[in-house]
Scaffold this motif. Structure first.
Motif, PDB file in Angstrom:
ATOM      1  N   VAL A 184       0.850  -1.201   0.000  1.00 58.35           N
ATOM      2  CA  VAL A 184       0.000   0.000   0.000  1.00 58.35           C
ATOM      3  C   VAL A 184       0.882   1.246   0.000  1.00 58.35           C
ATOM      4  CG1 VAL A 184      -1.691   1.327   1.341  1.00 58.35           C
ATOM      5  CG2 VAL A 184      -1.930  -1.165   1.131  1.00 58.35           C
ATOM      6  N   ILE A 185       1.903   1.246   0.845  1.00 58.65           N
ATOM      7  CA  ILE A 185       2.819   2.394   0.911  1.00 58.65           C
ATOM      8  C   ILE A 185       3.477   2.622  -0.441  1.00 58.65           C
ATOM      9  CG2 ILE A 185       4.951   3.255   1.950  1.00 58.65           C
ATOM     10  CD1 ILE A 185       4.070   1.643   4.520  1.00 58.65           C
ATOM     11  N   ALA A 186       3.982   1.561  -1.063  1.00 55.81           N
ATOM     12  CA  ALA A 186       4.637   1.681  -2.373  1.00 55.81           C
ATOM     13  C   ALA A 186       3.673   2.211  -3.427  1.00 55.81           C
ATOM     14  CB  ALA A 186       5.201   0.329  -2.809  1.00 55.81           C
ATOM     15  N   SER A 187       2.436   1.763  -3.376  1.00 58.98           N
ATOM     16  CA  SER A 187       1.434   2.228  -4.334  1.00 58.98           C
ATOM     17  C   SER A 187       1.151   3.723  -4.169  1.00 58.98           C
ATOM     18  CB  SER A 187       0.151   1.415  -4.142  1.00 58.98           C
ATOM     19  OG  SER A 187      -0.859   1.869  -4.999  1.00 58.98           O
ATOM     20  N   LEU A 188       1.046   4.172  -2.935  1.00 54.33           N
ATOM     21  CA  LEU A 188       0.787   5.594  -2.687  1.00 54.33           C
ATOM     22  C   LEU A 188       1.988   6.462  -3.067  1.00 54.33           C
ATOM     23  CD1 LEU A 188      -1.103   5.246   0.694  1.00 54.33           C
ATOM     24  CD2 LEU A 188      -2.075   5.976  -1.505  1.00 54.33           C
ATOM     25  N   ILE A 189       3.203   5.962  -2.835  1.00 53.02           N
ATOM     26  CA  ILE A 189       4.404   6.694  -3.255  1.00 53.02           C
ATOM     27  C   ILE A 189       4.435   6.799  -4.778  1.00 53.02           C
ATOM     28  CG2 ILE A 189       6.927   6.576  -3.399  1.00 53.02           C
ATOM     29  CD1 ILE A 189       6.864   5.403  -0.515  1.00 53.02           C
ATOM     30  N   ALA A 190       4.150   5.695  -5.459  1.00 52.56           N
ATOM     31  CA  ALA A 190       4.126   5.710  -6.926  1.00 52.56           C
ATOM     32  C   ALA A 190       3.056   6.662  -7.447  1.00 52.56           C
ATOM     33  CB  ALA A 190       3.907   4.300  -7.470  1.00 52.56           C
ATOM     34  N   GLU A 191       1.911   6.701  -6.786  1.00 57.31           N
ATOM     35  CA  GLU A 191       0.844   7.619  -7.197  1.00 57.31           C
ATOM     36  C   GLU A 191       1.272   9.075  -7.004  1.00 57.31           C
ATOM     37  OE1 GLU A 191      -2.396   9.177  -8.824  1.00 57.31           O
ATOM     38  OE2 GLU A 191      -1.860   7.053  -8.874  1.00 57.31           O
ATOM     39  N   GLY A 192       1.947   9.371  -5.902  1.00 57.72           N
ATOM     40  CA  GLY A 192       2.455  10.728  -5.677  1.00 57.72           C
ATOM     41  C   GLY A 192       3.458  11.133  -6.741  1.00 57.72           C
ATOM     42  N   HIS A 193       4.302  10.190  -7.121  1.00 55.84           N
ATOM     43  CA  HIS A 193       5.288  10.413  -8.186  1.00 55.84           C
ATOM     44  C   HIS A 193       4.579  10.737  -9.500  1.00 55.84           C
ATOM     45  CE1 HIS A 193       8.037   8.776 -11.337  1.00 55.84           C
ATOM     46  NE2 HIS A 193       8.937   9.459 -10.646  1.00 55.84           N
ATOM     47  N   ARG A 194       3.588   9.913  -9.861  1.00 53.96           N
ATOM     48  CA  ARG A 194       2.817  10.147 -11.103  1.00 53.96           C
ATOM     49  C   ARG A 194       2.084  11.488 -11.052  1.00 53.96           C
ATOM     50  NH1 ARG A 194       1.971   4.623 -10.567  1.00 53.96           N
ATOM     51  NH2 ARG A 194       0.030   4.910  -9.418  1.00 53.96           N
ATOM     52  N   PHE A 195       1.525  11.815  -9.894  1.00 50.14           N
ATOM     53  CA  PHE A 195       0.789  13.062  -9.725  1.00 50.14           C
ATOM     54  C   PHE A 195       1.686  14.262 -10.026  1.00 50.14           C
ATOM     55  CE2 PHE A 195      -0.789  16.474  -6.876  1.00 50.14           C
ATOM     56  CZ  PHE A 195      -2.073  16.610  -7.359  1.00 50.14           C
ATOM     57  N   ILE A 196       2.894  14.260  -9.499  1.00 51.18           N
ATOM     58  CA  ILE A 196       3.823  15.380  -9.727  1.00 51.18           C
ATOM     59  C   ILE A 196       4.308  15.397 -11.172  1.00 51.18           C
ATOM     60  CG2 ILE A 196       6.152  16.222  -9.155  1.00 51.18           C
ATOM     61  CD1 ILE A 196       3.903  17.077  -7.164  1.00 51.18           C
ATOM     62  N   LEU A 197       4.615  14.246 -11.745  1.00 52.15           N
ATOM     63  CA  LEU A 197       5.036  14.224 -13.154  1.00 52.15           C
ATOM     64  C   LEU A 197       3.921  14.731 -14.062  1.00 52.15           C
ATOM     65  CD1 LEU A 197       7.065  10.906 -13.507  1.00 52.15           C
ATOM     66  CD2 LEU A 197       7.941  13.248 -13.400  1.00 52.15           C
ATOM     67  N   ALA A 198       2.676  14.368 -13.760  1.00 52.48           N
ATOM     68  CA  ALA A 198       1.543  14.842 -14.566  1.00 52.48           C
ATOM     69  C   ALA A 198       1.403  16.355 -14.463  1.00 52.48           C
ATOM     70  CB  ALA A 198       0.252  14.151 -14.124  1.00 52.48           C
ATOM     71  N   LYS A 199       1.596  16.902 -13.263  1.00 54.41           N
ATOM     72  CA  LYS A 199       1.533  18.356 -13.108  1.00 54.41           C
ATOM     73  C   LYS A 199       2.621  19.034 -13.934  1.00 54.41           C
ATOM     74  CE  LYS A 199       0.008  20.207  -9.074  1.00 54.41           C
ATOM     75  NZ  LYS A 199       0.063  20.594  -7.652  1.00 54.41           N
ATOM     76  N   GLN A 200       3.805  18.445 -13.956  1.00 51.09           N
ATOM     77  CA  GLN A 200       4.885  19.034 -14.751  1.00 51.09           C
ATOM     78  C   GLN A 200       4.565  18.949 -16.242  1.00 51.09           C
ATOM     79  OE1 GLN A 200       9.034  18.145 -13.495  1.00 51.09           O
ATOM     80  NE2 GLN A 200       8.038  17.017 -11.833  1.00 51.09           N
ATOM     81  N   GLY A 201       3.961  17.850 -16.648  1.00 52.20           N
ATOM     82  CA  GLY A 201       3.577  17.684 -18.057  1.00 52.20           C
ATOM     83  C   GLY A 201       2.559  18.698 -18.490  1.00 52.20           C
ATOM     84  N   ARG A 202       1.588  18.994 -17.613  1.00 58.59           N
ATOM     85  CA  ARG A 202       0.552  19.992 -17.939  1.00 58.59           C
ATOM     86  C   ARG A 202       1.187  21.368 -18.096  1.00 58.59           C
ATOM     87  NH1 ARG A 202      -2.526  16.984 -14.207  1.00 58.59           N
ATOM     88  NH2 ARG A 202      -2.079  18.442 -12.528  1.00 58.59           N
ATOM     89  N   ARG A 203       2.155  21.676 -17.249  1.00 54.06           N
ATOM     90  CA  ARG A 203       2.803  22.981 -17.329  1.00 54.06           C
ATOM     91  C   ARG A 203       3.618  23.115 -18.626  1.00 54.06           C
ATOM     92  NH1 ARG A 203       4.363  23.242 -11.134  1.00 54.06           N
ATOM     93  NH2 ARG A 203       2.448  24.196 -10.422  1.00 54.06           N
ATOM     94  N   ARG A 204       4.224  22.030 -19.057  1.00 56.70           N
ATOM     95  CA  ARG A 204       5.019  22.065 -20.290  1.00 56.70           C
ATOM     96  C   ARG A 204       4.157  22.278 -21.515  1.00 56.70           C
ATOM     97  NH1 ARG A 204       9.130  17.051 -19.274  1.00 56.70           N
ATOM     98  NH2 ARG A 204      10.359  18.095 -17.692  1.00 56.70           N
ATOM     99  N   SER A 205       2.919  21.759 -21.468  1.00 58.10           N
ATOM    100  CA  SER A 205       2.056  21.841 -22.648  1.00 58.10           C
ATOM    101  C   SER A 205       1.264  23.139 -22.716  1.00 58.10           C
ATOM    102  CB  SER A 205       1.097  20.640 -22.675  1.00 58.10           C
ATOM    103  OG  SER A 205       0.229  20.678 -21.561  1.00 58.10           O
ATOM    104  N   VAL A 206       1.349  23.947 -21.687  1.00 57.73           N
ATOM    105  CA  VAL A 206       0.584  25.217 -21.667  1.00 57.73           C
ATOM    106  C   VAL A 206       1.365  26.300 -22.383  1.00 57.73           C
ATOM    107  CG1 VAL A 206      -0.359  26.998 -20.189  1.00 57.73           C
ATOM    108  CG2 VAL A 206      -0.613  24.607 -19.566  1.00 57.73           C
TER     109      VAL A 206
END
Length: 121
Positions: free
Chosen positions: A99-121
């Protein structure tokens, strides 16, 4: 048979190193983990005497609210970053490491997605 104890920070590092584009630095005296150029998680060992061994991990506000209300023994709103939706995950309460590993991976994806949105704007 007794389980071999592995230091929580060692386990966290093992999880993080399995994720792409991560690095670790010390920030504010604590191990801090990055996805590309943004922080996505911090390790907290008795932060200001709170008695917790935990990680503070990036999450959405909705995810934070859901987890904290569902199981406050394992999850909490961390100081400073909690207003941004981050989740505190207790590592000292026998929460399943899957569960901990899954939540860490989700946090990682969440931040990468935010960076991706900023790059495409």
């Amino acid at each position: 048979m007794k389980k071999k104890h592995i230091d929580p920070l060692t386990r966290v590092r093992e999880i993080v190193t399995s994720l792409p584009e991560t690095s670790e630095t010390i920030s504010h005296g604590a191990p801090t983990f990055w996805a590309r150029k943004r922080t996505f998680m911090m390790f907290a060992d008795n932060h200001h005497g709170d008695g917790r061994v935990a990680v503070w991990c990036a999450a959405s506000k909705d995810e934070q609210e859901t987890l904290v209300s569902a199981d406050p023994d394992f999850f909490f709103v961390p100081p400073y970053v909690g207003v941004g939706g981050w989740i505190g995950i207790r590592l000292d309460r026998d929460l399943d490491w899957g569960v901990i590993a899954s939540l860490i991976a989700e946090g990682h994806r969440f931040i990468l997605a935010k960076q991706g949105r900023r790059r495409s704007v």
